[in-house]
Design a protein around this motif. Structure first.
Motif, PDB file in Angstrom:
ATOM      1  N   LEU A 324       0.631  -1.771   0.110  1.00 39.85           N
ATOM      2  CA  LEU A 324      -0.121  -0.201   0.020  1.00 39.85           C
ATOM      3  C   LEU A 324       1.093   1.467   0.001  1.00 39.85           C
ATOM      4  N   THR A 325       1.810   1.216   0.675  1.00 38.57           N
ATOM      5  CA  THR A 325       2.816   2.575   0.880  1.00 38.57           C
ATOM      6  C   THR A 325       3.698   2.711   0.161  1.00 38.57           C
ATOM      7  N   THR A 326       3.466   1.665  -1.427  1.00 38.40           N
ATOM      8  CA  THR A 326       4.771   1.964  -2.310  1.00 38.40           C
ATOM      9  C   THR A 326       4.097   1.844  -3.257  1.00 38.40           C
ATOM     10  N   ARG A 327       3.021   1.145  -3.549  1.00 37.59           N
ATOM     11  CA  ARG A 327       2.533   0.761  -5.149  1.00 37.59           C
ATOM     12  C   ARG A 327       1.312   1.558  -5.077  1.00 37.59           C
ATOM     13  N   VAL A 328       0.544   2.056  -4.371  1.00 43.95           N
ATOM     14  CA  VAL A 328      -1.430   2.467  -4.527  1.00 43.95           C
ATOM     15  C   VAL A 328      -1.270   4.121  -4.647  1.00 43.95           C
ATOM     16  N   LEU A 329      -0.373   4.362  -4.144  1.00 47.57           N
ATOM     17  CA  LEU A 329      -0.314   6.313  -4.103  1.00 47.57           C
ATOM     18  C   LEU A 329       0.658   6.697  -3.797  1.00 47.57           C
ATOM     19  N   PRO A 330       0.756   7.873  -4.813  1.00 47.38           N
ATOM     20  CA  PRO A 330       1.912   8.539  -4.620  1.00 47.38           C
ATOM     21  C   PRO A 330       2.505   9.383  -3.268  1.00 47.38           C
TER      22      PRO A 330
END
Length: 361
Positions: A324-330
């Motif tokens: 989540l913290t690396t691939r979902v939102l900048p």
């Protein structure tokens, strides 16, 4: 079939008329106007969520005055991830084939289409029910009520022969193998981002658990399988507006799977409670979960196995939060603060439950 809109702002009356006619919601009438509104209380991390308010010309035959529209993410990295794990097609198939027998209340689907990385769903507007807020957390009453409802679904599908027929829903080992691979790719980015805030997690606890993900996956794969929501968080639970904490519906079925029920329970407790609140309700929630299973005919699931599965599931939750913290939102995007909160909460849970000792042993 109408084309899939590029974004929510592209949805107009003509597009909605074609979509609703293609699915038989409209016959003679037409959509006259549409107003697109933000959907308060839900971040829509993996896509765009908006409320559509409609007016009609002609005979609408009871067509709803509002819908929730769910669209692919504007972020290319997120779209690629959703495509990689088959999430959008799985959710559409859930609503078309399984929603009425899943064992939990959910929204009705009025239209859906997918092409490559792009997709659109028109869903029932469940207002005045409101989605939970991971940042604010849930009350103890909401936590207990939500877990009780998901326990009913788990009990209905617990070691059921009917699970085998749902071969379009991935098994725990299959889906988590993909997620664990993504997690390992992303772990250096997670460490760089949280080193200063969560040094124990980044330097001691996290590396041991990342190394032990294959063990986590193997052991949990032996637990009794059932049908899982897979993304059981407060913002995917629509709570009734009466203030009693009762879930009106579960939404967002993109990462549903077949696997151990404690996966849903562990993820919900991390995403719904801050550390002290989780500690206060954890034992009671696990006991009530087992009792709910037993009342519905599940036998042989001991308190010891429940606790072990819960601790192992927490270790797997770390891999979810890394993704989540690396691939979902900048970083810095709207809703990003929730990811920071989840990272802090999983750090506390892994320490409190001594998950590192369980995995390394």
């Amino acid at each position: 079939m109408p084309d899939i809109p590029a974004d929510a702002a592209s949805i107009d009356a003509a597009w909605l008329t074609r979509a609703l006619r293609s699915n038989g919601v409209l016959t003679d009438g037409a959509v006259a106007s549409v107003q697109v509104e933000p959907l308060g209380g839900s971040q829509g991390f993996a896509g765009q969520l908006r409320r559509l308010r409609l007016t009609y010309d002609g005979e609408a035959h009871g067509a709803p005055p509002s819908y929730i529209v769910k669209l692919h993410s504007p972020n290319a990295i997120t779209r690629e991830l959703i495509q990689r794990i088959g999430a959008a097609s799985r959710e559409i198939r859930f609503y078309r084939e399984l929603a009425d027998r899943a064992g939990v209340p959910t929204a009705a689907l009025h239209f859906a289409a997918r092409e490559g990385e792009r997709y659109v769903l028109l869903l029932e507007d469940l207002a005045p029910a409101r989605a939970g807020d991971p940042a604010a957390g849930c009350s103890p009453e909401q936590v207990r009520a939500a877990v009780a409802v998901v326990a009913g679904m788990h009990a209905a599908w617990w070691e059921s022969p009917a699970l085998a027929a749902l071969d379009w829903i991935p098994e725990f080992a299959e889906l988590t193998a993909t997620r664990h691979a993504i997690c390992r790719e992303a772990w250096p980015e997670f460490v760089e981002r949280y080193q200063g805030r969560l040094p124990d997690l980044c330097n001691r606890v996290g590396p041991a658990l990342i190394d032990g993900l294959d063990t986590v996956r193997h052991v949990l794969s032996q637990a009794p399988p059932t049908l899982l929501h897979g993304d059981f968080r407060p913002d995917n639970v629509m709570f009734a507006a009466d203030g009693a904490g009762t879930p009106a519906a579960f939404v967002d079925w993109q990462v549903m799977l077949r696997g151990p029920g404690l996966m849903d329970v562990a993820y919900f407790l991390v995403s719904a409670t801050e550390r002290d609140s989780r500690r206060a309700v954890e034992r009671d929630v696990l006991r009530a979960y087992r009792e709910a299973l037993a009342r519905r005919g599940v036998t042989g699931y001991t308190a010891e196995q429940c606790q072990t599965d819960y601790r192992l599931a927490m270790a797997d939750v770390l891999s979810r939060i890394v993704v989540l913290t690396t691939r979902v939102l900048p970083e810095g995007a709207a809703g990003w603060s929730v990811f920071d909160i989840l990272a802090e909460r999983i750090d506390g849970a892994l320490v409190d439950l001594d998950c590192m000792a369980l995995v390394t042993s």
